[in-house]
Design a protein around this motif. Structure first.
Motif, mmCIF file in Angstrom:
data_model
loop_
_atom_site.group_PDB
_atom_site.id
_atom_site.type_symbol
_atom_site.label_atom_id
_atom_site.label_comp_id
_atom_site.label_asym_id
_atom_site.label_seq_id
_atom_site.Cartn_x
_atom_site.Cartn_y
_atom_site.Cartn_z
ATOM 1 N N TYR A 129 0.822 -1.206 0.000
ATOM 2 C CA TYR A 129 0.000 0.000 0.000
ATOM 3 C C TYR A 129 0.858 1.259 0.000
ATOM 4 C CZ TYR A 129 -2.791 3.762 2.038
ATOM 5 O OH TYR A 129 -3.375 4.974 2.298
ATOM 6 N N ARG A 130 1.804 1.334 0.900
ATOM 7 C CA ARG A 130 2.635 2.531 1.008
ATOM 8 C C ARG A 130 3.489 2.743 -0.239
ATOM 9 N NH1 ARG A 130 4.150 1.042 7.235
ATOM 10 N NH2 ARG A 130 2.334 2.047 8.221
ATOM 11 N N THR A 131 3.988 1.658 -0.777
ATOM 12 C CA THR A 131 4.764 1.747 -2.013
ATOM 13 C C THR A 131 3.904 2.275 -3.144
ATOM 14 O OG1 THR A 131 6.189 -0.102 -1.344
ATOM 15 C CG2 THR A 131 6.119 0.442 -3.689
ATOM 16 N N ALA A 132 2.700 1.748 -3.270
ATOM 17 C CA ALA A 132 1.803 2.169 -4.342
ATOM 18 C C ALA A 132 1.460 3.646 -4.217
ATOM 19 C CB ALA A 132 0.530 1.321 -4.325
ATOM 20 N N VAL A 133 1.089 4.067 -3.018
ATOM 21 C CA VAL A 133 0.678 5.461 -2.830
ATOM 22 C C VAL A 133 1.834 6.412 -3.126
ATOM 23 C CG1 VAL A 133 -0.040 7.166 -1.104
ATOM 24 C CG2 VAL A 133 -1.201 4.958 -1.231
ATOM 25 N N GLU A 134 3.032 6.080 -2.675
ATOM 26 C CA GLU A 134 4.184 6.944 -2.942
ATOM 27 C C GLU A 134 4.454 7.052 -4.438
ATOM 28 O OE1 GLU A 134 5.790 8.982 -1.038
ATOM 29 O OE2 GLU A 134 4.552 8.394 0.669
ATOM 30 N N ALA B 197 0.035 6.824 -14.452
ATOM 31 C CA ALA B 197 1.379 6.579 -14.986
ATOM 32 C C ALA B 197 2.074 5.382 -14.345
ATOM 33 C CB ALA B 197 2.244 7.825 -14.815
ATOM 34 N N VAL B 198 1.467 4.808 -13.304
ATOM 35 C CA VAL B 198 2.105 3.710 -12.566
ATOM 36 C C VAL B 198 1.361 2.407 -12.853
ATOM 37 C CG1 VAL B 198 2.712 2.824 -10.277
ATOM 38 C CG2 VAL B 198 2.845 5.284 -10.749
ATOM 39 N N SER B 199 2.101 1.374 -13.207
ATOM 40 C CA SER B 199 1.495 0.064 -13.455
ATOM 41 C C SER B 199 1.551 -0.789 -12.197
ATOM 42 C CB SER B 199 2.241 -0.663 -14.585
ATOM 43 O OG SER B 199 3.536 -1.031 -14.155
ATOM 44 N N VAL B 200 0.708 -1.795 -12.138
ATOM 45 C CA VAL B 200 0.724 -2.717 -11.008
ATOM 46 C C VAL B 200 2.054 -3.466 -10.961
ATOM 47 C CG1 VAL B 200 -0.367 -4.749 -9.984
ATOM 48 C CG2 VAL B 200 -1.785 -2.952 -10.987
ATOM 49 N N PHE C 118 -4.893 -6.836 -2.832
ATOM 50 C CA PHE C 118 -5.737 -5.741 -3.300
ATOM 51 C C PHE C 118 -6.337 -6.162 -4.640
ATOM 52 C CE2 PHE C 118 -2.397 -3.971 -0.681
ATOM 53 C CZ PHE C 118 -3.076 -3.111 0.165
ATOM 54 N N GLY C 119 -7.645 -6.220 -4.713
ATOM 55 C CA GLY C 119 -8.301 -6.786 -5.882
ATOM 56 C C GLY C 119 -8.138 -6.007 -7.166
ATOM 57 N N SER C 120 -7.813 -4.717 -7.066
ATOM 58 C CA SER C 120 -7.667 -3.892 -8.260
ATOM 59 C C SER C 120 -6.685 -2.769 -7.964
ATOM 60 C CB SER C 120 -9.014 -3.303 -8.686
ATOM 61 O OG SER C 120 -9.451 -2.337 -7.740
ATOM 62 N N LYS C 121 -6.278 -2.084 -9.001
ATOM 63 C CA LYS C 121 -5.374 -0.948 -8.832
ATOM 64 C C LYS C 121 -6.041 0.138 -7.993
ATOM 65 C CE LYS C 121 -2.652 2.306 -11.638
ATOM 66 N NZ LYS C 121 -2.388 2.759 -13.024
ATOM 67 N N GLU C 122 -7.336 0.374 -8.198
ATOM 68 C CA GLU C 122 -8.062 1.376 -7.412
ATOM 69 C C GLU C 122 -8.103 1.003 -5.933
ATOM 70 O OE1 GLU C 122 -9.183 0.041 -10.205
ATOM 71 O OE2 GLU C 122 -9.239 1.726 -11.612
ATOM 72 N N ASP C 123 -8.165 -0.313 -5.644
ATOM 73 C CA ASP C 123 -8.191 -0.761 -4.247
ATOM 74 C C ASP C 123 -6.925 -0.355 -3.494
ATOM 75 O OD1 ASP C 123 -10.677 -1.877 -4.367
ATOM 76 O OD2 ASP C 123 -9.977 -3.926 -4.690
ATOM 77 N N LEU C 124 -5.825 -0.169 -4.222
ATOM 78 C CA LEU C 124 -4.581 0.233 -3.583
ATOM 79 C C LEU C 124 -4.699 1.613 -2.950
ATOM 80 C CD1 LEU C 124 -2.202 -1.112 -6.332
ATOM 81 C CD2 LEU C 124 -2.025 -1.723 -3.915
ATOM 82 N N VAL C 125 -5.629 2.410 -3.410
ATOM 83 C CA VAL C 125 -5.887 3.710 -2.814
ATOM 84 C C VAL C 125 -7.026 3.636 -1.805
ATOM 85 C CG1 VAL C 125 -6.609 6.096 -3.264
ATOM 86 C CG2 VAL C 125 -5.058 4.932 -4.866
ATOM 87 N N ILE D 121 -8.741 13.537 -6.067
ATOM 88 C CA ILE D 121 -9.337 14.674 -6.774
ATOM 89 C C ILE D 121 -8.715 14.843 -8.159
ATOM 90 C CG2 ILE D 121 -9.509 17.206 -6.761
ATOM 91 C CD1 ILE D 121 -9.812 17.018 -3.715
ATOM 92 N N ASP D 122 -7.424 14.599 -8.256
ATOM 93 C CA ASP D 122 -6.704 14.807 -9.514
ATOM 94 C C ASP D 122 -6.855 13.657 -10.511
ATOM 95 O OD1 ASP D 122 -5.787 17.205 -8.531
ATOM 96 O OD2 ASP D 122 -3.847 16.413 -7.876
ATOM 97 N N THR D 123 -7.513 12.558 -10.095
ATOM 98 C CA THR D 123 -7.590 11.363 -10.938
ATOM 99 C C THR D 123 -9.047 11.022 -11.213
ATOM 100 O OG1 THR D 123 -5.590 10.563 -9.802
ATOM 101 C CG2 THR D 123 -6.781 8.993 -11.197
#
Length: 216
Positions: free
Chosen positions: A24-29, A38-41, A59-66, A125-127
């Motif tokens: 999670y922290r890696t993805a958010v950073e 711009a970031v792939s799984v 995490f079931g999806s890329k959106e779930d990472l947020v 907000i930006d996405t």
């Protein structure tokens, strides 16, 4: 998760939690650095030193990472109403819960001094795809509240109106906190009158708008 709660977990559970937090922290950073799109799984997996399949297992999806760590808060109002004490109204329950969150400076109501939660909010907000997810999840939370009230009252129409009004009041208060902090006020300054503003907002709901904006 509180340190005490983690301490009671077995070794396997602690390792799973640590892996999930690292992903999670890696993805958010990475999202904050480069943008969500711009970031792939696979890039997240490589940076977190796990496989792509492991990311999807946690995490079931890329959106779930947020959204996974924050999504439960979209149903806070529904939980407050569901768990309220006998004799307590729906408005009183949501107000009580919100005031408790103001008192503890809960990040979900925009009053935590740590800027990390606000950075995630700005990312959403930006996405566009994340904003759509936030909207749909918020609507799901309001629907859960409406369903709870319908079950108790048997009146689906009034339950939907009540749920929408309570959700709108709550959301407006949170947005006001963020707006003022974004404009340069400190968290302490915003928190100073947050409880009074919340009481005023829920009093407006409780009184059914009957005296609001009466034209003279």
């Amino acid at each position: 998760m509180a340190a005490g709660a983690e301490a009671t977990m077995g070794l396997r559970e602690r390792k799973k939690l640590q892996t999930a937090l690292r992903i999670y922290r890696t993805a958010v950073e990475l999202f904050l650095e480069k943008s969500f799109d711009a970031v792939s799984v696979q890039e997240i997996a490589d940076a977190a030193e796990v496989s792509k399949m492991t990311v999807f297992n946690y995490f079931g999806s890329k959106e779930d990472l947020v959204f996974r760590p924050i999504e439960e808060h979209f149903s806070d109002a529904a939980r407050a109403v569901r768990d309220r004490a006998p004799g307590e109204s729906a408005v009183a329950a949501v107000r009580r819960q919100f005031l408790e969150m103001v008192e503890t400076r809960d990040p979900s109501v925009g009053l935590h001094a740590e800027p990390y939660a606000r950075r995630i909010r700005q990312l959403i907000i930006d996405t566009p795809v994340l904003m759509e997810r936030a909207y749909l999840t918020s609507e799901k939370g309001a629907r859960a509240l409406a369903d709870q009230l319908t079950e108790e009252t048997g009146d689906a129409t009034l339950a939907l109106i009540a749920a929408a009004t309570l959700s709108a009041a709550r959301n407006a208060l949170v947005e006001e906190h963020h707006r003022r902090i974004d404009a340069g006020e400190t968290v302490d300054e915003v928190a100073r009158d947050a409880a009074d503003r919340a009481r005023d907002a829920f009093a407006l709901v409780e009184n059914g708008l009957r005296d609001f904006a009466r034209r003279q």
